[in-house]
Design a protein around this motif. Structure first.
Motif, PDB file in Angstrom:
ATOM      1  N   ALA A  30      -6.556  -2.759  -4.759  1.00 36.91           N
ATOM      2  CA  ALA A  30      -7.616  -2.456  -3.789  1.00 36.91           C
ATOM      3  C   ALA A  30      -7.228  -1.268  -2.913  1.00 36.91           C
ATOM      4  O   ALA A  30      -8.072  -0.419  -2.596  1.00 36.91           O
ATOM      5  CB  ALA A  30      -7.907  -3.682  -2.929  1.00 36.91           C
ATOM      6  N   PHE A  31      -5.957  -1.200  -2.536  1.00 39.72           N
ATOM      7  CA  PHE A  31      -5.489  -0.093  -1.696  1.00 39.72           C
ATOM      8  C   PHE A  31      -5.651   1.236  -2.433  1.00 39.72           C
ATOM      9  O   PHE A  31      -6.169   2.196  -1.872  1.00 39.72           O
ATOM     10  CB  PHE A  31      -4.022  -0.304  -1.291  1.00 39.72           C
ATOM     11  N   TYR A  32      -5.225   1.284  -3.678  1.00 38.61           N
ATOM     12  CA  TYR A  32      -5.311   2.535  -4.434  1.00 38.61           C
ATOM     13  C   TYR A  32      -6.731   2.868  -4.863  1.00 38.61           C
ATOM     14  O   TYR A  32      -7.007   4.000  -5.263  1.00 38.61           O
ATOM     15  CB  TYR A  32      -4.338   2.524  -5.616  1.00 38.61           C
ATOM     16  N   ALA A  33      -7.654   1.923  -4.737  1.00 34.36           N
ATOM     17  CA  ALA A  33      -9.063   2.190  -5.016  1.00 34.36           C
ATOM     18  C   ALA A  33      -9.746   2.853  -3.813  1.00 34.36           C
ATOM     19  O   ALA A  33     -10.817   3.432  -3.950  1.00 34.36           O
ATOM     20  CB  ALA A  33      -9.791   0.901  -5.385  1.00 34.36           C
ATOM     21  N   LEU A  34      -9.095   2.783  -2.645  1.00 32.04           N
ATOM     22  CA  LEU A  34      -9.639   3.418  -1.443  1.00 32.04           C
ATOM     23  C   LEU A  34      -9.526   4.940  -1.558  1.00 32.04           C
ATOM     24  O   LEU A  34      -8.703   5.456  -2.312  1.00 32.04           O
ATOM     25  CB  LEU A  34      -8.873   2.958  -0.197  1.00 32.04           C
ATOM     26  N   THR A  35     -10.316   5.649  -0.766  1.00 31.53           N
ATOM     27  CA  THR A  35     -10.227   7.105  -0.744  1.00 31.53           C
ATOM     28  C   THR A  35      -8.877   7.506  -0.144  1.00 31.53           C
ATOM     29  O   THR A  35      -8.280   6.735   0.631  1.00 31.53           O
ATOM     30  CB  THR A  35     -11.346   7.718   0.115  1.00 31.53           C
ATOM     31  N   PRO A  36      -8.386   8.695  -0.472  1.00 32.26           N
ATOM     32  CA  PRO A  36      -7.103   9.140   0.097  1.00 32.26           C
ATOM     33  C   PRO A  36      -7.079   9.114   1.622  1.00 32.26           C
ATOM     34  O   PRO A  36      -6.066   8.749   2.222  1.00 32.26           O
ATOM     35  CB  PRO A  36      -6.948  10.563  -0.441  1.00 32.26           C
ATOM     36  N   GLY A  37      -8.176   9.453   2.254  1.00 34.05           N
ATOM     37  CA  GLY A  37      -8.229   9.434   3.717  1.00 34.05           C
ATOM     38  C   GLY A  37      -8.077   8.032   4.286  1.00 34.05           C
ATOM     39  O   GLY A  37      -7.399   7.827   5.292  1.00 34.05           O
ATOM     40  N   ARG A  38      -8.695   7.072   3.632  1.00 34.12           N
ATOM     41  CA  ARG A  38      -8.571   5.680   4.078  1.00 34.12           C
ATOM     42  C   ARG A  38      -7.147   5.177   3.840  1.00 34.12           C
ATOM     43  O   ARG A  38      -6.599   4.440   4.660  1.00 34.12           O
ATOM     44  CB  ARG A  38      -9.584   4.801   3.362  1.00 34.12           C
ATOM     45  N   GLN A  39      -6.566   5.561   2.721  1.00 40.76           N
ATOM     46  CA  GLN A  39      -5.172   5.178   2.449  1.00 40.76           C
ATOM     47  C   GLN A  39      -4.256   5.737   3.543  1.00 40.76           C
ATOM     48  O   GLN A  39      -3.415   5.016   4.083  1.00 40.76           O
ATOM     49  CB  GLN A  39      -4.728   5.708   1.087  1.00 40.76           C
TER      50      GLN A  39
ATOM     51  N   GLN B  27      -7.565  -8.357   4.332  1.00 39.74           N
ATOM     52  CA  GLN B  27      -8.906  -8.705   3.840  1.00 39.74           C
ATOM     53  C   GLN B  27      -9.818  -7.486   3.826  1.00 39.74           C
ATOM     54  O   GLN B  27     -10.613  -7.302   2.917  1.00 39.74           O
ATOM     55  CB  GLN B  27      -9.516  -9.827   4.677  1.00 39.74           C
ATOM     56  N   GLN B  28      -9.669  -6.646   4.819  1.00 38.45           N
ATOM     57  CA  GLN B  28     -10.490  -5.439   4.892  1.00 38.45           C
ATOM     58  C   GLN B  28     -10.184  -4.512   3.709  1.00 38.45           C
ATOM     59  O   GLN B  28     -11.091  -3.931   3.115  1.00 38.45           O
ATOM     60  CB  GLN B  28     -10.247  -4.724   6.226  1.00 38.45           C
ATOM     61  N   ILE B  29      -8.909  -4.391   3.361  1.00 39.23           N
ATOM     62  CA  ILE B  29      -8.514  -3.578   2.209  1.00 39.23           C
ATOM     63  C   ILE B  29      -9.066  -4.195   0.930  1.00 39.23           C
ATOM     64  O   ILE B  29      -9.634  -3.490   0.085  1.00 39.23           O
ATOM     65  CB  ILE B  29      -6.977  -3.437   2.133  1.00 39.23           C
ATOM     66  N   LEU B  30      -8.923  -5.508   0.799  1.00 34.78           N
ATOM     67  CA  LEU B  30      -9.441  -6.207  -0.384  1.00 34.78           C
ATOM     68  C   LEU B  30     -10.952  -6.049  -0.514  1.00 34.78           C
ATOM     69  O   LEU B  30     -11.494  -6.052  -1.620  1.00 34.78           O
ATOM     70  CB  LEU B  30      -9.055  -7.688  -0.339  1.00 34.78           C
ATOM     71  N   ASN B  31     -11.634  -5.869   0.609  1.00 36.23           N
ATOM     72  CA  ASN B  31     -13.086  -5.669   0.608  1.00 36.23           C
ATOM     73  C   ASN B  31     -13.470  -4.201   0.393  1.00 36.23           C
ATOM     74  O   ASN B  31     -14.649  -3.870   0.422  1.00 36.23           O
ATOM     75  CB  ASN B  31     -13.709  -6.168   1.918  1.00 36.23           C
ATOM     76  N   GLY B  32     -12.448  -3.337   0.226  1.00 34.08           N
ATOM     77  CA  GLY B  32     -12.732  -1.918  -0.003  1.00 34.08           C
ATOM     78  C   GLY B  32     -13.124  -1.147   1.226  1.00 34.08           C
ATOM     79  O   GLY B  32     -13.729  -0.088   1.140  1.00 34.08           O
ATOM     80  N   LYS B  33     -12.765  -1.663   2.380  1.00 35.69           N
ATOM     81  CA  LYS B  33     -13.137  -1.032   3.650  1.00 35.69           C
ATOM     82  C   LYS B  33     -11.975  -0.228   4.213  1.00 35.69           C
ATOM     83  O   LYS B  33     -10.817  -0.579   4.048  1.00 35.69           O
ATOM     84  CB  LYS B  33     -13.525  -2.100   4.675  1.00 35.69           C
ATOM     85  N   GLY B  34     -12.312   0.834   4.938  1.00 36.19           N
ATOM     86  CA  GLY B  34     -11.321   1.622   5.632  1.00 36.19           C
ATOM     87  C   GLY B  34     -10.919   0.966   6.930  1.00 36.19           C
ATOM     88  O   GLY B  34     -11.547  -0.015   7.365  1.00 36.19           O
ATOM     89  N   LEU B  35      -9.925   1.511   7.570  1.00 41.08           N
ATOM     90  CA  LEU B  35      -9.398   0.957   8.818  1.00 41.08           C
ATOM     91  C   LEU B  35     -10.464   0.810   9.888  1.00 41.08           C
ATOM     92  O   LEU B  35     -10.507  -0.178  10.610  1.00 41.08           O
ATOM     93  CB  LEU B  35      -8.249   1.831   9.325  1.00 41.08           C
ATOM     94  N   ASN B  36     -11.351   1.785  10.010  1.00 36.73           N
ATOM     95  CA  ASN B  36     -12.354   1.773  11.067  1.00 36.73           C
ATOM     96  C   ASN B  36     -13.766   1.439  10.578  1.00 36.73           C
ATOM     97  O   ASN B  36     -14.732   1.608  11.318  1.00 36.73           O
ATOM     98  CB  ASN B  36     -12.363   3.127  11.801  1.00 36.73           C
ATOM     99  N   ASP B  37     -13.882   0.993   9.340  1.00 40.14           N
ATOM    100  CA  ASP B  37     -15.188   0.600   8.804  1.00 40.14           C
ATOM    101  C   ASP B  37     -15.575  -0.768   9.367  1.00 40.14           C
ATOM    102  O   ASP B  37     -14.749  -1.629   9.557  1.00 40.14           O
ATOM    103  CB  ASP B  37     -15.172   0.507   7.282  1.00 40.14           C
ATOM    104  N   MET B  38     -16.838  -0.954   9.598  1.00 36.09           N
ATOM    105  CA  MET B  38     -17.329  -2.237  10.110  1.00 36.09           C
ATOM    106  C   MET B  38     -17.875  -3.069   8.983  1.00 36.09           C
ATOM    107  O   MET B  38     -18.257  -2.727   7.988  1.00 36.09           O
ATOM    108  CB  MET B  38     -18.421  -2.027  11.154  1.00 36.09           C
TER     109      MET B  38
END
Length: 119
Positions: A74-83, A108-119
């Motif tokens: 899930a982490f590596y599926a995030l965009t580079p900026g979110r990583q 859980q937020q990472i597993l959901n594909g969300k960035g650090l500041n995503d709601m």
């Protein structure tokens, strides 16, 4: 005169003022910076930014990958900026307990594909 905003900002710089008089006193220098910035933009010059793969991933986060392999995927599926945002957030604290706590809170937020500041 140009100040790096924070230690994590790779290219942007700023000039800080505390009153209007400072701007008036430094007008010629400021204009020179502005004209130089325009020429850089016209010339198409670019900054070589540090790649996400160059950032060090904290051990506390890597340990969770072993426990939960889906977290790594899930982490590596995030965009580079979110990583990058997560890596910087996880590595900021000096205490391992705090780093661990941050990883736990964000899993859980990472597993959901969300960035650090995503709601």
């Amino acid at each position: 005169m140009l100040i790096q905003q924070t230690k994590n900002v790779q290219a942007a710089r700023q000039v800080r003022f505390t009153n209007v008089r400072e701007i008036v006193e430094k007008e010629s220098i400021l204009k020179a910076y502005i004209y130089e910035a325009i020429e850089v933009e016209k010339g198409g010059l670019q900054v070589n930014f540090k790649k996400t793969t160059e950032f060090i991933i904290p051990e506390e986060f890597k340990n969770k990958w072993e426990e939960i392999p889906a977290l790594k995927t899930a982490f590596y599926a995030l965009t580079p900026g979110r990583q990058r945002a997560y890596i910087l957030y996880f590595t900021a604290p000096k205490q391992p307990k705090t780093r661990e706590s941050r990883v736990e809170k964000c899993m859980q937020q990472i597993l959901n594909g969300k960035g650090l500041n995503d709601m």
